[in-house]
Design a protein around this motif. Sequence first.
Motif, short mmCIF file in Angstrom:
data_model
loop_
_atom_site.label_atom_id
_atom_site.label_comp_id
_atom_site.label_asym_id
_atom_site.label_seq_id
_atom_site.Cartn_x
_atom_site.Cartn_y
_atom_site.Cartn_z
N PHE A 71 0.83 -1.20 0.00
CA PHE A 71 0.00 0.00 0.00
C PHE A 71 0.86 1.26 0.00
O PHE A 71 1.87 1.34 0.72
CB PHE A 71 -0.92 0.03 1.22
CG PHE A 71 -2.13 -0.85 1.10
CD1 PHE A 71 -3.25 -0.43 0.40
CD2 PHE A 71 -2.14 -2.10 1.70
CE1 PHE A 71 -4.37 -1.24 0.28
CE2 PHE A 71 -3.26 -2.91 1.59
CZ PHE A 71 -4.37 -2.49 0.89
N SER A 72 0.43 2.24 -0.81
CA SER A 72 1.10 3.54 -0.80
C SER A 72 0.07 4.64 -0.97
O SER A 72 -1.03 4.43 -1.51
CB SER A 72 2.14 3.62 -1.93
OG SER A 72 1.53 3.51 -3.20
N MET A 73 0.44 5.84 -0.52
CA MET A 73 -0.39 7.03 -0.67
C MET A 73 0.34 8.02 -1.56
O MET A 73 1.56 8.20 -1.41
CB MET A 73 -0.69 7.66 0.69
CG MET A 73 -1.42 6.75 1.66
SD MET A 73 -1.69 7.52 3.29
CE MET A 73 0.01 7.68 3.85
N THR A 74 -0.39 8.65 -2.47
CA THR A 74 0.22 9.57 -3.43
C THR A 74 -0.49 10.91 -3.41
O THR A 74 -1.73 10.96 -3.38
CB THR A 74 0.18 9.00 -4.86
OG1 THR A 74 0.89 7.77 -4.90
CG2 THR A 74 0.80 9.97 -5.85
N PHE A 75 0.30 11.99 -3.42
CA PHE A 75 -0.23 13.33 -3.62
C PHE A 75 0.26 13.83 -4.97
O PHE A 75 1.45 13.74 -5.28
CB PHE A 75 0.25 14.28 -2.52
CG PHE A 75 -0.03 15.73 -2.84
CD1 PHE A 75 -1.29 16.26 -2.67
CD2 PHE A 75 0.98 16.55 -3.32
CE1 PHE A 75 -1.56 17.59 -2.98
CE2 PHE A 75 0.74 17.88 -3.64
CZ PHE A 75 -0.54 18.40 -3.46
#
Length: 221
Positions: A71-75
Amino acid sequence: MKKILFFAVMLSFAVSTTVQAQLREEPYDMWDVLVGGKVGPSISTMTAVGGDMKPWFRGALLTEVFVNPNFSMTFEAAYSRKGAKNIVVDPNMIIEEERGNYLVGPENPYEYNLDYLDTSYLLKYSFNQKLGFYAGITFSTMISGRAKVADLNNNIKDELHKGEFSFPIGVELVVAKNFTIDGRWNWAPRRVAKSDKARMLLGKARNQYFSLTFGYKILVF
């Protein structure tokens, strides 16, 4: 249906290019941070008003943080152009007392060019070292809005909602170390028109677009 088929073709093209793709050497660890950018073609349309899709391009800068290997979060901060072309306005959409003030009918098709600055917040699940799916939310601020009809190119920014939110879903493929291909569909639930004047032309039109971008990311820490 044609929009769905187009998106499927874009994803099939991306998948076919990764058959011999180079994998990342190892999965990313928790709190690894990547930065990068992406650019590529996009095709936009407006629902409920007919017309043709409008090609343009999309460019973005991004920061991605892994919370575990999957899992990763991207802006993302991006520029995009939305709208459509060859939209024919039915004269019956214009109230009788205003019909003399509008160019309408098949001989006067409209083209809308709506430029936005987008900020996206995405959550991605990586199935393996080269394939991930993501979804999220995008907030857009209009920086330019113009309508072309006949030999006129009118500034209509004040007639439209300057802000909107939308829901992107997409797939990202790692085609070599640090290099990616990203296919995305984006749909906005808010109607574009704000004023009564704009609603006579655009009715319940909403923005949606497809993009196929090519990216490069590096691990910074």
